[in-house]
Design a protein around this motif. Structure first.
Motif, PDB file in Angstrom:
ATOM      1  N   VAL A 169      40.899   4.639   0.982  1.00 11.04           N
ATOM      2  CA  VAL A 169      39.667   3.710   1.213  1.00 11.04           C
ATOM      3  C   VAL A 169      39.697   2.456   0.553  1.00 11.04           C
ATOM      4  N   GLU A 170      40.514   2.365  -0.487  1.00 11.96           N
ATOM      5  CA  GLU A 170      41.189   0.260  -1.042  1.00 11.96           C
ATOM      6  C   GLU A 170      42.174   0.570  -0.228  1.00 11.96           C
ATOM      7  N   ALA A 171      42.668   1.455   0.951  1.00  7.75           N
ATOM      8  CA  ALA A 171      43.895   0.404   1.543  1.00  7.75           C
ATOM      9  C   ALA A 171      43.447   0.058   2.511  1.00  7.75           C
ATOM     10  N   ILE A 172      42.205   0.441   3.134  1.00  8.88           N
ATOM     11  CA  ILE A 172      41.231   0.104   4.456  1.00  8.88           C
ATOM     12  C   ILE A 172      40.610  -1.394   3.711  1.00  8.88           C
ATOM     13  N   ALA A 173      39.868  -0.990   2.513  1.00 11.08           N
ATOM     14  CA  ALA A 173      39.098  -1.997   2.193  1.00 11.08           C
ATOM     15  C   ALA A 173      40.295  -3.611   2.175  1.00 11.08           C
ATOM     16  N   ALA A 174      41.347  -3.422   1.964  1.00  8.44           N
ATOM     17  CA  ALA A 174      41.868  -4.596   1.791  1.00  8.44           C
ATOM     18  C   ALA A 174      42.297  -5.118   3.398  1.00  8.44           C
ATOM     19  N   THR A 177      39.564  -6.458   4.834  1.00  9.24           N
ATOM     20  CA  THR A 177      38.982  -8.382   3.649  1.00  9.24           C
ATOM     21  C   THR A 177      39.546  -8.729   5.160  1.00  9.24           C
ATOM     22  N   ILE A 178      41.030  -8.477   5.451  1.00 10.01           N
ATOM     23  CA  ILE A 178      41.916  -9.487   6.173  1.00 10.01           C
ATOM     24  C   ILE A 178      41.388  -9.612   7.331  1.00 10.01           C
ATOM     25  N   ALA A 179      40.325  -8.246   7.902  1.00 10.02           N
ATOM     26  CA  ALA A 179      39.704  -8.850   9.540  1.00 10.02           C
ATOM     27  C   ALA A 179      38.786  -9.331   9.467  1.00 10.02           C
TER      28      ALA A 179
END
Lengths: 260, 60
Positions: A169-174, A177-179
């Protein structure tokens, strides 16, 4: 410590908006006991175990240091440092940028950086680099571009760290944010592709579903009155989602609830 | 007068011996994992042009 609620309130208000908080538990309390204590108090502000040799205090607790925007210590000791913090925070125009003043014509780029619109910030800066004859403005434009690139690297490292722990969940959120922030740039495409790849992966999807379900369960049992009321749903969850990282996390939370 | 001097001396000896940092450039530091929220910055040099609160405290 009596001040914990007011520190938490300060963190809620200014965390990520220019205030960095490091609460150092310096009495050697065991990690499990400390985590339980903080969970009971509803503390989410960053707490670390141990002290810092370069910030020794005066052998009495609590003891505070405030570092101002110019990098100098502006407060040390006990008492009311909140006013000092507010005075320093009022000096910050662009939280996270790492510079107080920015050359004329780059205010928009700096604001885009703060809003995590990195691609727009870079485009604004490139215009200045192409057209301006002002060396100070060019230096600031390059500074903002470097800060944007550093943010991309920091977010990628954050995503990798969380993915390694199977906290997707946290990895995808990061990565998202880049995307979103670097839209139209190569780094954004790579981040979006990675998210798509992860979401298609059956094992990762299982981890994601479990983590989302655990977050909901933790929220739902937040106000449980007894240790058993809190621990049992977590034990049931750990059985249901056995083999996932979320199940491991649930077991740890159940242990803490029972020990609490 | 002697008593006053003695009292001053004792007070000085009893004062906490710590190096005052106020007004000085903040010494650099790096912290590892937080036991609560992992903040975006864990090193002082990542907090440039921002405000930093370091609070030493204890559970007991």
């Amino acid at each position: 410590m009596k001040a914990l609620p007011s520190l938490q309130a300060m963190w809620n208000e200014y965390g990520g908006k220019g205030l960095n908080m490091f609460l150092l538990e310096s009495q050697g309390t065991e990690e499990d006991k400390l985590k339980t204590f903080l969970a009971e108090k509803g503390v989410t502000a960053p707490v670390f175990m141990g002290g810092l040799a370069s910030y020794p205090g005066d052998n009495g607790l609590p003891f505070a240091y405030v570092i101002g925007v110019d990098g100098k210590v502006v407060f040390e000791g006990r008492g009311n440092y909140e006013a000092v913090i507010k005075t320093e925070l009022a000096k910050i125009k662009y939280p996270g940028l790492g510079k107080i003043e920015i050359a004329k014509g780059l205010e928009g780029a700096a604001a885009n950086f703060v809003a995590r619109q990195y691609a727009k910030a870079i485009a604004d800066c490139n215009k200045v680099l192409d057209k301006s004859k002002d060396d100070a403005a060019k230096a600031d434009a390059q500074f903002i571009i470097d800060r944007c690139n550093a943010e991309a690297e920091r977010l990628k490292a954050r995503a990798d760290k969380f993915a390694e722990e199977k906290h997707y969940v946290e990895a995808i959120a990061a990565l998202e944010t880049i995307a979103a922030g670097f839209k139209g740039m190569e780094v954004a495409t790579a981040a979006a592709d990675k998210v798509k790849e992860w979401k298609k992966d059956k094992e990762i999807k299982k981890e994601l579903d479990a983590q989302v379900a655990l977050n909901k369960l933790v929220e739902a049992t937040k106000n449980a009155r007894t240790k058993a009321e809190k621990a049992k749903p977590l034990r049931d969850f750990a059985k249901k989602y056995e083999g996932t990282r979320a199940a491991m996390d649930a077991s740890v939370l159940a242990d803490k609830a029972e020990a609490g | 007068m002697k008593t006053l001097s003695l009292m001053l001396l004792l007070a000085l000896l009893a004062a906490p011996a710590f190096a005052a940092l106020k007004g000085q450039a903040a010494p650099d530091f790096t912290l590892e994992s937080s036991v609560t929220t992992q903040p975006e910055h864990t090193k002082l040099d990542q907090c440039k042009a921002e405000v930093v609160l370091i609070k030493l405290w204890g559970v007991r």
